[in-house]
Scaffold this motif. Structure first.
Motif, short mmCIF file in Angstrom:
data_model
loop_
_atom_site.label_atom_id
_atom_site.label_comp_id
_atom_site.label_asym_id
_atom_site.label_seq_id
_atom_site.Cartn_x
_atom_site.Cartn_y
_atom_site.Cartn_z
N GLU A 77 1.00 3.58 5.47
CA GLU A 77 1.73 4.47 6.50
C GLU A 77 1.15 5.80 6.29
O GLU A 77 0.74 6.60 7.45
CB GLU A 77 3.28 4.59 6.04
N ASN A 78 0.68 6.34 5.13
CA ASN A 78 -0.01 7.59 5.11
C ASN A 78 -0.98 7.48 5.69
O ASN A 78 -1.74 8.71 6.35
CB ASN A 78 -0.16 7.92 3.35
N LYS B 108 -2.16 5.90 8.20
CA LYS B 108 -1.76 5.87 9.58
C LYS B 108 -1.46 7.42 10.17
O LYS B 108 -2.11 7.83 11.13
CB LYS B 108 -0.56 4.93 9.75
#
Length: 432
Positions: A374-375, A377
């Motif tokens: 997620e980071n 992304k």
């Protein structure tokens, strides 16, 4: 029946078939030549059990013999040798029965052990085929995923080149940006060719593992749930898998069979008891003389009947050291089988521990990648916004974009690795 229907549809729609891993395993364990050979050996050993039991039954045979004799012969009427030409017909029936032969009884036990061993080897062949299919299946999936990443990178760079060239025309970008992107595009295209070859080769290897000769299949991932590592943390994990593994069970059965062969060899020291019954009669005719000189066939058939009953005990005293040699050889075969057991235990322990270690490491890696995904992304999205606003040059954005795609592939590959080790574990856990 399910396999027949399955193959019917494969033949009917060869270009439309997509198989997941389970379908691959079902096909390979039913149709691979190694499995078929092992299946034949099970059936063969089953027949040998019937043959061994048959040795406890009597044997019966009947015979007819028709003979012409010319010259000096025995006159059946006078029981004197004369110069006669005769016709001699004999009819016999005989039954032999081995009343006691310890070897015949032991052969039944050995045949049963051999069938048990062949059943373990059938399961072993199926497991061997499954393990190979699983490894080739995931090698193909990873190869396909990497090729898709490169294709996405190449497609994105080609679009970047077009946009950058337009920006160069209006003076918003330096010409060097176009050269940098094209140079990296060439490198990626070379990697794409290698990746395509790797994907194609991995598919060939997978088809070979399936013993499927036509390239009419596409292999896809099914929805999979990741296994918990709890079962791998069991202190008896390796021992439990080892004892239920067909390779281990097969070598144990082989040791029992070798021990039974020693008993069979020792049976050569024991006496045997045999019985026999025979019935016979004959018809004799002197050739070249008046028929009145010959006794009629029906009379001779009745008069010449003979019956014999035999009961014999055979006690071995000296057999040229053959029984002793066979016993000593059987003992050495037992020792050799026990060494085979040690080798099997060593190899299985290595394989099981290897799967355990790879699963735990793969799961740890996947958890780290999934947490950081997620980071990555968000980082890519910010870089994309900067590039659109002109705050980041094309080459830098290309590097960030490729890093984002690489992160996607790493996550997929890591997940595949966890699933692969899980599937390998399932094969080892299946036992017999």
């Amino acid at each position: 029946m399910k396999n027949i229907i399955f193959l019917f549809f494969v033949g009917l729609y060869p270009a439309q078939q997509t198989w997941n891993l389970q379908q691959c395993l079902d096909y390979a364990t039913a149709h691979h030549p190694l499995v078929k050979q092992a299946t034949v050996n099970v059936a063969k050993n089953d027949k040998l059990i019937t043959g061994s039991k048959g040795m406890l039954l009597p044997s019966v045979e009947a015979g007819v013999r028709h003979t012409y004799s010319f010259g000096s012969s025995i006159n059946q009427s006078s029981n004197q040798r004369e110069a006669l030409n005769t016709q001699y017909d004999q009819f016999t029936a005989q039954a032999d029965w081995s009343l006691f032969n310890w070897k015949n009884i032991l052969d039944i036990s050995l045949s049963t052990l051999n069938k048990e061993t062949s059943a373990y080897r059938l399961k072993l062949a199926q497991n061997k085929v499954k393990l190979n299919v699983i490894q080739m299946f995931f090698a193909y999936q990873n190869g396909k995923s990497w090729l898709e990443v490169l294709e996405t990178q190449i497609s994105g760079m080609q679009d970047q080149i077009k946009r950058t060239e337009k920006e160069v025309e209006i003076g918003n970008r330096p010409k060097s940006d176009v050269y940098d992107i094209k140079a990296n595009l060439g490198t990626l295209q070379e990697q794409w060719v290698s990746a395509k070859n790797q994907r194609d080769q991995s598919k060939i290897n997978l088809l070979n593992a399936l013993a499927f000769t036509q390239d009419s299949l596409e292999f896809v991932m099914a929805e999979e749930t990741l296994s918990s590592e709890a079962e791998f943390r069991d202190p008896d994990f390796t021992k439990k898998l080892l004892e239920k593994n067909p390779a281990y069970q097969s070598v144990i059965a082989e040791i029992k069979a070798q021990e039974k062969k020693e008993d069979i060899a020792r049976a050569g020291y024991l006496p045997t008891l045999n019985a026999s019954y025979s019935w016979s009669t004959f018809y004799n005719k002197v050739l070249g003389k008046d028929d009145n000189s010959n006794i009629r066939f029906s009379d001779q058939f009745s008069q010449n009947k003979n019956q014999t009953v035999l009961l014999g005990l055979t006690i071995p005293i000296f057999n040229k050291l053959q029984v002793k040699t066979n016993v000593e050889t059987a003992k050495l075969d037992i020792i050799n089988s026990k060494y085979d057991k040690e080798l099997i235990i060593n190899d299985l322990t290595q394989n099981i521990n290897s799967i355990k270690t790879q699963f735990l490491n793969a799961q740890e890696k996947y958890n780290l990648l999934d947490t950081n995904f997620e980071n990555q992304k968000l980082s890519f999205q910010k870089s994309e916004e900067k590039y659109k606003e002109g705050l980041m040059d094309a080459y830098t954005f290309f590097v960030v974009r490729n890093g984002w795609l690489q992160a996607n592939y790493n996550l997929i590959s890591s997940k595949n690795d966890v699933i692969q080790q899980t599937e390998l574990l399932k094969v080892l856990e299946s036992g017999f």
